[in-house]
Design an enzyme around this catalytic site. Structure first.
Site, short mmCIF file in Angstrom:
data_model
loop_
_atom_site.label_atom_id
_atom_site.label_comp_id
_atom_site.label_asym_id
_atom_site.label_seq_id
_atom_site.Cartn_x
_atom_site.Cartn_y
_atom_site.Cartn_z
N LYS A 107 0.95 -1.24 0.06
CA LYS A 107 -0.11 0.02 0.01
C LYS A 107 0.92 1.16 -0.06
O LYS A 107 2.02 1.04 0.58
CB LYS A 107 -0.94 -0.10 1.15
CG LYS A 107 -2.08 0.92 1.26
CD LYS A 107 -3.17 0.26 0.03
CE LYS A 107 -4.47 0.53 0.56
NZ LYS A 107 -5.40 -0.69 -0.07
N1 GLU Z 1 -7.13 -0.29 -3.37
C1 GLU Z 1 -7.71 -1.29 -3.52
C2 GLU Z 1 -7.70 -2.24 -2.30
O1 GLU Z 1 -7.58 -2.10 -1.21
C3 GLU Z 1 -7.31 -2.11 -4.65
C4 GLU Z 1 -6.13 -2.50 -4.77
C5 GLU Z 1 -5.65 -3.01 -6.26
O2 GLU Z 1 -6.41 -3.23 -7.00
O3 GLU Z 1 -4.25 -3.39 -6.35
O4 GLU Z 1 -8.03 -3.62 -2.40
#
Ligand code: GLU
Length: 418
Positions: A107
């Site tokens: 993240k």
């Molecule tokens: N931000 C989204 C999540 O928390 C998507 C992450 C992604 O598609 O890599 O799952």
């Protein structure tokens, strides 16, 4: 104490230890599973429109590289700090493993209110953040995506910045891009569609019809708005919605298409109606069949959990329910919880489809994307429910146990280098 300590990472750690207890993971194996492989902190200087220079703090946390590249969104929000980003990376790991994706969790984020920036400033910040991250990311190292406060446009700037430095177009460096630049059909809607699909599966299990079921959705960004639309399309009556600017409630049901049209133009819910304004603090506690927290983490604590009046709690957000609330929900079996790492997995599942389409330069139609999405979610849903029944544990414990065990097994067979 360590650099991640804080309310959000402490929550991820508490959850992990309760799963590790359930799986009998020895103490000396736990830190290797829990603590991130890498954490990067950068300063991003940006020229403001008024001529001043502003510097924003950015982070990226890569939890583990055991199963393949790391994967996860980039959040632009005032709350972002390294502990929050690390917790979200850990949750991504369990989510990807549960969904059977060949990824570890990651993240990233920037501590900024994106709504305080002009479009030009937002582009400058997005490009500088990606440029600072170039040494640490790559299509087979770490693949970014949108999260709270970022969108397809930001992903296009990320992809362009990375590509300009490589001297060639590298669409597979990020997912959640516009379709015109190597994005996949169905990615923008994927998380919300997945939430609504799983809600319908849960309602089936409870023997409740979707037609006429009542729903409340907290959050009206990409996840909340698509969820509200998809629930309405499945026959549900959406009683309440909220975002960070407004909260509306109507016991007769809100006009979801009108809300979507308003939000598309205004960029927020505020300004939709005066008569329907409602106390946001009370929204989650209103009686309804389907409750979807799709905004921030930690919005349901122990006290709120006691007052919930829903049948299905569908966690569109990451980490909306605290461990204290989980303890309360254990004693409230009448509430069917679809835990976050299952409920919102549709986004990263379709990100995976986008990544493999980019790698192959071979693109699918939307029906194929959706069909594969629903099959992947159905597989994970059945696995979670079977394990919960077999081990007499909550859906969250079952979901996390599947995710943690997959990562643990892969680490064990790969061994420790050197
Ligand atoms: N931000 C989204 C999540 O928390 C998507 C992450 C992604 O598609 O890599 O799952």
């Amino acid at each position: 104490m360590n650099i991640y300590s804080g309310p959000v990472f402490d929550m991820a750690r508490t959850q992990f230890h309760s799963i590790a207890d359930h799986l009998d993971i020895p103490a000396d194996e736990r830190d290797r599973l829990l603590y991130p492989k890498r954490a990067i902190a950068v300063s991003c200087p940006v020229h403001r429109d008024d001529g001043r220079l502003a510097v924003y703090q950015g982070f990226r946390v890569q939890h583990h590289l055991t199963l393949g590249p790391t994967k996860g969104g980039t959040r632009f929000a005032p709350s972002v700090d390294i502990g929050e980003v690390a917790a979200l990376a850990v949750w991504m790991s369990w989510k990807c493993a549960l969904a059977g994706l060949p990824y570890g969790g990651a993240k990233g984020g920037v501590t900024v209110d994106p709504y305080s920036l002009s479009l030009r400033e937002l582009e400058g910040l997005s490009r500088r953040y990606m440029q600072e991250m170039i040494p640490f990311v790559g299509p087979h190292t770490d693949v970014m995506a949108p999260d709270m406060g970022t969108n397809e446009q930001v992903m296009a700037w990320f992809m362009d910045t990375y590509s300009m430095y490589q001297g060639q177009t590298v669409t597979e460096i990020v997912t959640g891009k516009p379709v015109a630049t190597g994005g996949t059909l169905g990615r923008r809607e994927a998380t919300g569609r997945g939430v609504a699909y799983l809600v319908e599966r849960a309602m089936d299990r409870l023997g409740l019809p979707m037609t006429g079921a009542t729903a409340i959705v907290q959050g009206f960004g990409n996840v909340g708005s698509v969820t509200a639309a998809a629930l309405a399309a499945r026959g549900a009556k959406v009683l309440g919605v909220a975002d960070h600017t407004a909260c509306y409630f109507d016991p007769k049901g809100l006009d979801v298409p009108a809300l979507l049209r308003h939000a598309a133009v205004a960029g927020k819910l505020a300004g939709f109606s005066n008569e329907l304004a409602f106390d946001p603090a009370a929204l989650l506690e209103q009686p309804c069949d389907i409750l979807v927290p799709a905004a921030m983490e930690r919005v349901i604590d122990g006290a709120t959990a006691q007052r919930l009046q829903c049948r299905v709690l569908a966690e569109g957000a990451n980490g909306p329910t605290t461990p204290d609330a989980d303890a309360v929900l254990q004693l409230r079996p009448e509430i069917f919880v679809i835990p976050d790492i299952l409920c919102n997995a549709g986004g990263v599942i379709v990100s995976y489809f986008e990544w493999i389409q980019d790698l192959q330069q071979f693109f699918w139609d939307e029906a194929e994307v959706n069909d594969r999405l629903y099959r992947a979610l159905q597989r994970a849903f059945v696995q979670v429910l079977d394990r919960a029944a077999r081990e007499k544990v909550s859906n969250r414990t079952a979901a996390m146990a599947i995710g943690v065990a997959k990562v643990r097994d892969a680490k064990r067979v790969r061994g420790l280098f050197p």
